[in-house]
Design an enzyme around this catalytic site. Structure first.
Site, short mmCIF file in Angstrom:
data_model
loop_
_atom_site.label_atom_id
_atom_site.label_comp_id
_atom_site.label_asym_id
_atom_site.label_seq_id
_atom_site.Cartn_x
_atom_site.Cartn_y
_atom_site.Cartn_z
N TYR A 43 0.84 -1.20 0.00
CA TYR A 43 0.00 0.00 0.00
C TYR A 43 0.88 1.26 0.00
O TYR A 43 0.63 2.20 -0.75
CB TYR A 43 -0.93 0.01 1.22
CG TYR A 43 -1.97 -1.08 1.18
CD1 TYR A 43 -3.09 -0.94 0.37
CD2 TYR A 43 -1.83 -2.25 1.91
CE1 TYR A 43 -4.04 -1.94 0.32
CE2 TYR A 43 -2.78 -3.25 1.86
CZ TYR A 43 -3.89 -3.09 1.07
OH TYR A 43 -4.83 -4.07 1.00
N ASN A 70 -12.60 0.71 -5.32
CA ASN A 70 -12.27 0.46 -6.73
C ASN A 70 -13.50 -0.05 -7.47
O ASN A 70 -14.03 -1.10 -7.14
CB ASN A 70 -11.14 -0.58 -6.77
CG ASN A 70 -10.76 -0.97 -8.19
OD1 ASN A 70 -11.17 -0.31 -9.14
ND2 ASN A 70 -9.99 -2.03 -8.31
N CYS A 79 -6.45 -4.74 -7.86
CA CYS A 79 -6.33 -4.32 -6.46
C CYS A 79 -5.95 -5.49 -5.57
O CYS A 79 -5.49 -5.30 -4.46
CB CYS A 79 -7.62 -3.67 -5.98
SG CYS A 79 -9.08 -4.70 -6.15
N HIS A 80 -6.11 -6.72 -6.07
CA HIS A 80 -5.72 -7.87 -5.26
C HIS A 80 -4.21 -8.01 -5.18
O HIS A 80 -3.70 -8.77 -4.37
CB HIS A 80 -6.33 -9.15 -5.84
CG HIS A 80 -5.96 -9.39 -7.27
ND1 HIS A 80 -6.62 -8.78 -8.33
CD2 HIS A 80 -4.99 -10.15 -7.83
CE1 HIS A 80 -6.06 -9.19 -9.47
NE2 HIS A 80 -5.07 -10.01 -9.20
N GLU A 135 -2.00 -16.45 -9.67
CA GLU A 135 -0.91 -15.75 -10.33
C GLU A 135 0.45 -16.23 -9.85
O GLU A 135 1.48 -15.69 -10.24
CB GLU A 135 -1.05 -14.24 -10.10
CG GLU A 135 -2.38 -13.72 -10.65
CD GLU A 135 -2.45 -12.20 -10.73
OE1 GLU A 135 -1.48 -11.54 -10.30
OE2 GLU A 135 -3.47 -11.68 -11.22
#
Length: 175
Positions: free
Chosen positions: A95, A125, A133-134, A162
């Site tokens: 962040y 979002n 955003c993940h 991912e």
DNA sequence: TATCGCATCTAGT
DNA sequence: ACTAGATGCGATA
């Protein structure tokens, strides 16, 4: 703006997607309240469904869907676009780091404040998944996610997809 | 425009 | 390792 529902293997179930002539304007992991007009554009429905399906099945690393940014503006939009441009598949950012990269919070000197603000922007979002955003995590761990209990499971699921996290025993996705 | 709720961080036991 | 407090932004009504 019209809505369509896309089936997903996510712990949260199907996603609700809002499309405009420009692209995808809104996406939700949880079901929208009724009252919004359904999308009847069959080719568009097929395209969105196919792209998201391929991504979540691990067949592609790029969603390749155009985004309609009109639901966000100002600093919020600047942070979302920074994330979208600079954090590719399989990478994460904290962040605080995203706050610094976006250049939006240069006036803010209090430690942690910019990071908290970024967290609130991620929570708001309008296009999660498309704007990743993940991939934004806390300095010491995975961080949080909207949608309460299921939300954090979605985040873990996507990061596992991912290759950021090791698959757990209950992993039911591709690989 | 007023109120609410934090998707964090750092420091101090 | 764990707990608590600082602190101001964005969203909602």
């Amino acid at each position: 703006m019209s809505w369509l529902t896309v089936p997903t293997p996510l712990p949260s179930g199907p996603m609700e997607i809002a499309v405009t002539p420009l692209g995808v304007a809104s996406a939700g992991y949880v079901r929208r309240e009724g009252g919004t007009p359904p999308c009847t554009d069959e080719p568009k429905i097929r395209a969105v469904t196919e792209r998201i399906g391929a991504y979540l099945a691990g067949r592609t690393r790029e969603l390749g869907l155009p985004i309609d940014w009109s639901l966000s503006s100002g600093p919020h939009r600047a942070v979302l676009e920074t994330l979208w441009r600079e954090v590719p598949y399989g990478r994460t950012i904290t962040y605080g780091e995203l706050a610094a990269r976006s250049g939006v919070f240069e006036d803010i000197t209090e430690p942690g404040l910019a990071a908290r603000t970024v967290g609130q922007m991620m929570a708001a979002n309008p296009v999660p998944l498309l704007v990743p955003c993940h991939r934004v995590v806390a300095a010491d761990g995975i961080g949080g996610f909207g949608g309460g209990r299921v939300g954090i499971e979605v985040k873990r699921w996507l990061l596992t997809l991912e290759g950021v996290l090791e698959p757990t025993l209950d992993w039911d996705g591709p690989l």
